[in-house]
Design a protein around this motif. Sequence first.
Motif, short mmCIF file in Angstrom:
data_model
loop_
_atom_site.label_atom_id
_atom_site.label_comp_id
_atom_site.label_asym_id
_atom_site.label_seq_id
_atom_site.Cartn_x
_atom_site.Cartn_y
_atom_site.Cartn_z
N THR A 1 0.83 -1.21 0.00
CA THR A 1 0.00 0.00 0.00
C THR A 1 0.86 1.25 0.00
O THR A 1 0.58 2.21 -0.73
N ILE A 2 1.94 1.25 0.81
CA ILE A 2 2.84 2.41 0.86
C ILE A 2 3.51 2.61 -0.50
O ILE A 2 3.65 3.73 -0.99
N ILE B 1 0.23 4.98 -1.84
CA ILE B 1 0.64 6.25 -1.22
C ILE B 1 1.77 6.91 -2.01
O ILE B 1 1.67 8.06 -2.42
N VAL C 1 -6.06 0.53 -1.71
CA VAL C 1 -4.86 0.00 -1.07
C VAL C 1 -4.25 -1.06 -1.98
O VAL C 1 -4.87 -1.52 -2.93
#
Length: 496
Positions: free
Chosen positions: A66-67, A71, A237
Amino acid sequence: MKTEKLIILIIITLFTTVFFSSLCLLIAGTQAAIIGGLLIPCLVFSYCFPRWSILAFLIYLPLGGTITYAIAGVFQPVGGEVTYTSSYPLFHLAKDAFYFPAFFALVIGHKVWPTLQPKIKPLLIVLCVFILLCLLTFSLVNFPQQLAGNSEEPLLMGIVGLKVWLGYIPLILCGYYWINTQKNLIILNRILMILILIACILCITQYLFLINEICAGSITLPEPANTKASLQAQCFVGGSLLYNPPQDLIRLPGTFVSPWQWSWFLVAGSFITYGVMVSEPSRLWQRISFGSIITVLISALISGQRTALLLVPLIYLILLLATESRKKTLLIKFVIILGLTIIISFQVGFIGNIIGDFIGRWQYSPPQKFMADQFQWLAHDRLKWLGHGLGTTASAARRVGTIQLIEIFPVKVIYEIGILGFFGFLSVVTTLTILTFQSYRSLKTPALSRLGLCLWLFILFISYNPHYYPLAVDPVAVYYWFVAGMLLKLPELEGE
């Protein structure tokens, strides 16, 4: 004197950070410079505070996909393809910035290794043999390929292969070190359970976004992206996703990079969540653990992953039968889990299509036939004592050379490091399985014994699982070795 050392350490860290960040800015751009600027302080922190560093590593593991994609956005869709930014490798290696310095700190500055070493002498012997076989493949196969002067990078592939096969084995030491008291064991169990709960809630939210058309999914994508997991369909995500209801196709990645990694996370999570529930002393945390079990089951049903759909309910049933001696409680728990599963299946209409797809794929390509075909392919003029080279089946090495995507684990090991390497690896996991079983059998406290049984069954299942290759990629490659270290420590905690 301690103050002077601290000041010197801070000055050196700041100087190195500025230098490395500037270098990343010149070579790879602003995003890489930011990551590079965080990397050096992270390495120093991890070495100075190994306990917090290992915890950060475990927390980052289920959130890394997800990071990286949701993101940081290290990819961009261009036409029907996906291009990656220059900071892409840094994000994939970010979790290791917590792990490796902590491991070196444990070996150099702590007295954990002398305590663990006598317990794992048989493992160390077979492990040395396996490491030697890997180095032989690297020296006698990868190196000559490099000297041949083709357009690929066999040495870089070999380094990736060494990281895949040997990189996370030291987590045995980290798991053994972290739970030095029963209080720390309970804390760690709760953290792992909460992480699984959060990841599953995010996956359920991802599914709700797709069915309510907040995310577009794969329907509008050009072929073949609309029939396979793709980063172009990324939603909320995680990474690569497939959602095409008209064709009854769904593969959710949850919080991970790809759907199949998420599937094996759910498999590992089923052992962990149930082990936490049956060993937790607090009634409140027992209820939270039971809630996490329900979210794992729901995620297995909606994610469209055949492996999770088959294994997760089966694992919970086996653990229920193995740990529950009271027949009345056993029946109540079984009815609750079965009832919730049936209710969810009827409420979510897509589940019927998933189950139908599962049965259809099984009939079209039975697993036993698929495995036999893979072994026949391997045996056809491809058998080598030292394999075809380290990294030649690792998806992480696909950017530096041509790889073979092999889904049967024994075939993957034999192709990459040869027959000798396969027997070497088999001896490692067999020895570890025996040692952890002996550790579990020595437990007398009911709560620790139930936890030990759940964790040992996870070790046993992963050690001899022939389908796919969870032991070669995270998250299972991390949980397997870390849980083994925990199991080896449990008998010491019983004496408190």
